[in-house]
Design a protein around this motif. Structure first.
Motif, mmCIF file in Angstrom:
data_model
loop_
_atom_site.group_PDB
_atom_site.id
_atom_site.type_symbol
_atom_site.label_atom_id
_atom_site.label_comp_id
_atom_site.label_asym_id
_atom_site.label_seq_id
_atom_site.Cartn_x
_atom_site.Cartn_y
_atom_site.Cartn_z
ATOM 1 N N ASN A 1 0.980 -1.307 -0.288
ATOM 2 C CA ASN A 1 0.078 0.021 -0.011
ATOM 3 C C ASN A 1 0.859 1.249 -0.044
ATOM 4 O O ASN A 1 0.403 2.258 -0.529
ATOM 5 C CB ASN A 1 -0.864 0.065 1.237
ATOM 6 N N GLU A 2 1.966 1.166 0.793
ATOM 7 C CA GLU A 2 2.995 2.392 0.719
ATOM 8 C C GLU A 2 3.535 2.511 -0.703
ATOM 9 O O GLU A 2 3.840 3.572 -0.999
ATOM 10 C CB GLU A 2 4.040 2.050 1.677
ATOM 11 N N VAL A 3 3.971 1.350 -1.226
ATOM 12 C CA VAL A 3 4.400 1.679 -2.586
ATOM 13 C C VAL A 3 3.313 2.146 -3.520
ATOM 14 O O VAL A 3 3.594 3.132 -4.412
ATOM 15 C CB VAL A 3 4.672 0.189 -3.029
ATOM 16 N N ALA A 4 1.881 1.670 -3.470
ATOM 17 C CA ALA A 4 0.847 2.039 -4.167
ATOM 18 C C ALA A 4 0.937 3.745 -3.921
ATOM 19 O O ALA A 4 0.704 4.488 -5.063
ATOM 20 C CB ALA A 4 -0.135 1.678 -3.850
ATOM 21 N N GLN A 5 0.951 4.079 -2.793
ATOM 22 C CA GLN A 5 0.972 5.393 -2.449
ATOM 23 C C GLN A 5 2.016 6.290 -3.168
ATOM 24 O O GLN A 5 1.746 7.667 -3.839
ATOM 25 C CB GLN A 5 1.080 5.762 -0.862
ATOM 26 N N ASP A 6 3.206 5.571 -3.313
ATOM 27 C CA ASP A 6 4.478 6.438 -3.716
ATOM 28 C C ASP A 6 4.165 6.476 -5.209
ATOM 29 O O ASP A 6 4.504 7.536 -5.831
ATOM 30 C CB ASP A 6 5.914 5.580 -3.400
ATOM 31 N N LYS A 7 3.404 5.471 -5.726
ATOM 32 C CA LYS A 7 2.970 5.473 -7.072
ATOM 33 C C LYS A 7 2.328 6.837 -7.627
ATOM 34 O O LYS A 7 2.254 7.504 -8.321
ATOM 35 C CB LYS A 7 2.548 4.217 -7.582
ATOM 36 N N GLN A 8 1.361 7.110 -6.657
ATOM 37 C CA GLN A 8 0.331 8.265 -6.840
ATOM 38 C C GLN A 8 1.184 9.348 -6.550
ATOM 39 O O GLN A 8 0.743 10.213 -7.578
ATOM 40 C CB GLN A 8 -0.902 7.823 -5.710
ATOM 41 N N ASP A 9 1.746 9.256 -5.583
ATOM 42 C CA ASP A 9 2.675 10.673 -5.421
ATOM 43 C C ASP A 9 3.438 11.007 -6.729
ATOM 44 O O ASP A 9 3.707 12.221 -7.155
ATOM 45 C CB ASP A 9 3.611 10.535 -4.300
ATOM 46 N N THR A 10 3.973 9.840 -7.331
ATOM 47 C CA THR A 10 4.811 10.083 -8.840
ATOM 48 C C THR A 10 3.598 10.715 -9.959
ATOM 49 O O THR A 10 4.093 11.531 -10.598
ATOM 50 C CB THR A 10 5.202 8.879 -9.275
ATOM 51 N N LEU A 11 2.511 10.217 -9.943
ATOM 52 C CA LEU A 11 1.573 10.740 -10.721
ATOM 53 C C LEU A 11 1.108 12.223 -10.482
ATOM 54 O O LEU A 11 1.148 12.923 -11.605
ATOM 55 C CB LEU A 11 0.388 9.692 -10.685
ATOM 56 N N THR A 12 1.180 12.427 -9.160
ATOM 57 C CA THR A 12 0.700 13.893 -8.858
ATOM 58 C C THR A 12 1.879 14.869 -9.312
ATOM 59 O O THR A 12 1.631 15.817 -9.827
ATOM 60 C CB THR A 12 0.652 13.717 -7.216
ATOM 61 N N ALA A 13 3.205 14.055 -8.988
ATOM 62 C CA ALA A 13 4.185 14.948 -9.633
ATOM 63 C C ALA A 13 4.222 15.318 -10.957
ATOM 64 O O ALA A 13 4.550 16.290 -11.457
ATOM 65 C CB ALA A 13 5.456 14.390 -8.830
ATOM 66 N N ARG A 14 4.067 14.312 -11.452
ATOM 67 C CA ARG A 14 4.005 14.215 -13.136
ATOM 68 C C ARG A 14 3.012 15.246 -13.662
ATOM 69 O O ARG A 14 3.148 16.185 -14.465
ATOM 70 C CB ARG A 14 3.657 13.071 -13.848
ATOM 71 N N ASP A 15 1.711 15.261 -12.994
ATOM 72 C CA ASP A 15 0.461 16.207 -13.313
ATOM 73 C C ASP A 15 0.948 17.756 -13.111
ATOM 74 O O ASP A 15 0.626 18.529 -13.561
ATOM 75 C CB ASP A 15 -0.718 15.735 -12.728
ATOM 76 N N LEU A 16 1.737 17.699 -11.650
ATOM 77 C CA LEU A 16 2.172 19.164 -11.389
ATOM 78 C C LEU A 16 3.259 19.638 -12.359
ATOM 79 O O LEU A 16 3.104 20.741 -12.679
ATOM 80 C CB LEU A 16 2.806 19.011 -10.010
ATOM 81 N N ALA A 17 4.016 18.823 -12.946
ATOM 82 C CA ALA A 17 5.130 19.109 -13.885
ATOM 83 C C ALA A 17 4.022 19.736 -15.222
ATOM 84 O O ALA A 17 4.536 20.679 -15.723
ATOM 85 C CB ALA A 17 5.848 18.032 -14.363
ATOM 86 N N ARG A 18 3.179 18.801 -15.319
ATOM 87 C CA ARG A 18 2.466 19.388 -16.672
ATOM 88 C C ARG A 18 1.913 20.724 -16.507
ATOM 89 O O ARG A 18 1.744 21.614 -17.457
ATOM 90 C CB ARG A 18 1.478 18.174 -17.075
ATOM 91 N N ASP A 19 1.280 20.735 -15.381
ATOM 92 C CA ASP A 19 0.724 22.168 -14.923
ATOM 93 C C ASP A 19 1.533 23.341 -15.010
ATOM 94 O O ASP A 19 1.335 24.435 -15.612
ATOM 95 C CB ASP A 19 0.050 22.186 -13.683
ATOM 96 N N TYR A 20 2.828 23.435 -14.602
ATOM 97 C CA TYR A 20 3.961 23.983 -14.703
ATOM 98 C C TYR A 20 4.070 24.498 -15.977
ATOM 99 O O TYR A 20 4.711 25.743 -16.337
ATOM 100 C CB TYR A 20 4.991 23.462 -13.745
ATOM 101 N N ALA A 21 4.016 23.357 -16.881
ATOM 102 C CA ALA A 21 4.476 23.757 -18.187
ATOM 103 C C ALA A 21 3.221 24.216 -19.024
ATOM 104 O O ALA A 21 3.529 25.150 -19.650
ATOM 105 C CB ALA A 21 4.966 22.394 -18.991
ATOM 106 N N ASN A 22 2.026 23.769 -18.818
ATOM 107 C CA ASN A 22 1.028 24.329 -19.849
ATOM 108 C C ASN A 22 -0.233 24.971 -19.014
ATOM 109 O O ASN A 22 -1.182 25.384 -19.788
ATOM 110 C CB ASN A 22 0.466 22.870 -20.492
#
Length: 435
Positions: A202-223
């Motif tokens: 479950n902690e690994v799954a949370q880390d994966k979600q954090d990664t997706l969140t960071a990716r979306d944040l990067a996209r927002d910072y770009a676009n």
């Protein structure tokens, strides 16, 4: 040389330019409106010989021009005239072939913004980057986002493998219960470890979600759209590119580009005269009149406070790139946690084997790679190699990337011979072609 001398009762004045004149007649012609020549000169100069003519300048926010008028007027909007006649930071829209571009013209291309540094007429369908510089280049940011997406897919595949291995462990534990009742204590221990494994997953799954969140944040910072905050007080690279584009359309012809100024001497450029607003591209780093200036900025004359100020580079794109890199680092952290989870499962199986030596256990096979990093003697390049553990460096079984820091903080990451497969020789890393 012309001379003045008496002629009967009159004095003749001989001009080198206009010939001979009777001095009385000549001087009377100078007097206008019944006023003496000294009286009229008093209108033009004060007692110190300085001009007394009133010259006013103003900026018109509607036309974006600098306007001027000469003399004294009762009406605030009377007699103003445009005094600018050169172009700077013109918004030329999308880049097109056959268009004539002047120095400091701005155009768009492939979702980026270019500024012309050499006047020319475009002869190709794509910009000549020896005559343009990027103000905003989305390619580096897009590459990072693509890399994050690839990493996320790898993470998901490893997570699925972890889940499959956990299910195998549970199945084998159930078989142990049926085969040997003496393994009861071992089974109880395995159940406890299984629960701990679920928590870890479950902690690994949370880390994966954090990664997706960071990716979306990067996209927002770009676009993210103009004027919409990505985070409190933080706006996207697209916002600042729009601001730059709008600013380019608002900047008028009152500014004059004077070339490059080396600020490392800490000496200010010459003070502008004639009402112009001069600016230079900054070379080196230094401090002028207490104000710091850095390589790549513009040093611009402020005619209001009579001092130089810095027109800085767009830093929001760099912030978005940094955020994207942090997301990529978070993905690497998630990979580490997956590896740790694999180790945890293996230790669980080893413990069960110690207590139930008559039950066969399967191990967890997590994908791991040997990574080599070479900074080389050239400070602008970093080489990163990846291969299966035990692979010889002379074997054509490596995936090799080169990080180019020449234009830092912008980074350029390319693959050896354009290949992202494990088919390159690490020993030849510096001689490969990268694309």
């Amino acid at each position: 040389m012309a001379s003045t001398k008496p002629s009967s009762d009159q004095i003749r004045f001989i001009s080198k330019n206009t010939g001979e004149h009777i001095l009385d007649t000549y001087m009377e012609a100078v007097e206008k409106g019944g006023r003496t020549l000294p009286d009229m000169l008093d209108d033009l100069f004060n007692d110190q010989g300085l001009p007394t003519i009133n010259l006013e300048l103003r900026y018109n926010p509607t036309t974006h021009y600098i306007e001027g008028r000469l003399g004294y007027y009762l009406e605030p909007d009377e007699a103003w005239e445009n005094i600018s006649d050169f172009t700077m930071l013109r918004d030329r829209g999308p880049f097109t072939q056959t268009t004539a571009y002047n120095v400091l013209d701005i155009c768009t291309h492939d979702n980026g913004i270019l500024i012309c540094r050499t006047s020319h007429t475009a002869t190709a369908s794509t910009p000549d980057l020896t005559k343009f510089d990027w103000l905003f280049n989305p390619a580096g940011l897009n590459n990072l986002i693509s890399d994050i997406e690839v990493r996320q897919q790898d993470v998901q595949a490893n997570a699925d493998q972890v889940t499959a291995d956990k299910n195998i462990t549970i199945t084998e534990r159930q078989a142990a219960e049926s085969a040997n009742t003496a393994a009861q204590s071992a089974r109880d221990t395995t159940v406890i470890k299984r629960d701990e494994t679920i928590v870890a997953r479950n902690e690994v799954a949370q880390d994966k979600q954090d990664t997706l969140t960071a990716r979306d944040l990067a996209r927002d910072y770009a676009n993210k759209a103009k004027d919409l905050e990505v985070e409190p007080g933080q706006l996207s690279a697209f916002h600042w590119s729009e601001v730059a584009r709008l600013y380019a359309g608002a900047v008028t012809d009152n500014m004059i580009f004077r070339g490059v100024w080396d600020v490392s001497t800490n000496q200010a450029p010459p003070t502008p005269t004639g009402g112009t607003i001069d600016f230079y591209r900054v070379s080196g780093n230094g401090i002028i009149n207490g104000n710091p200036f850095s390589e790549g900025e513009a040093i611009v004359w402020d005619s209001t406070v009579l001092d130089w100020y810095a027109l800085g580079k767009n830093e929001t794109s760099d912030q978005a790139l940094t955020t994207a890199q942090q997301a990529l680092d978070a993905t690497d952290g998630f990979q580490t946690q997956l590896d740790n989870a694999g180790t945890y499962f293996q230790s669980e199986i080893d413990a069960a084997n110690a207590e139930i030596d008559n039950i066969k256990r399967w191990g967890i096979d997590m994908n791991r790679y040997t990574k080599l990093v070479d900074t080389t003697d050239d400070e602008n390049f970093i080489y990163i190699g990846e291969a299966i553990p035990g692979t010889a460096t002379a074997s054509a079984s490596w995936k090799i990337q080169r990080v180019d820091k020449t234009n830092a903080p912008d980074l350029e990451i390319k693959f050896a011979n354009g290949s992202s497969d494990y088919d390159q020789v690490w020993d030849n890393r510096t001689s490969h072609t990268y694309s």
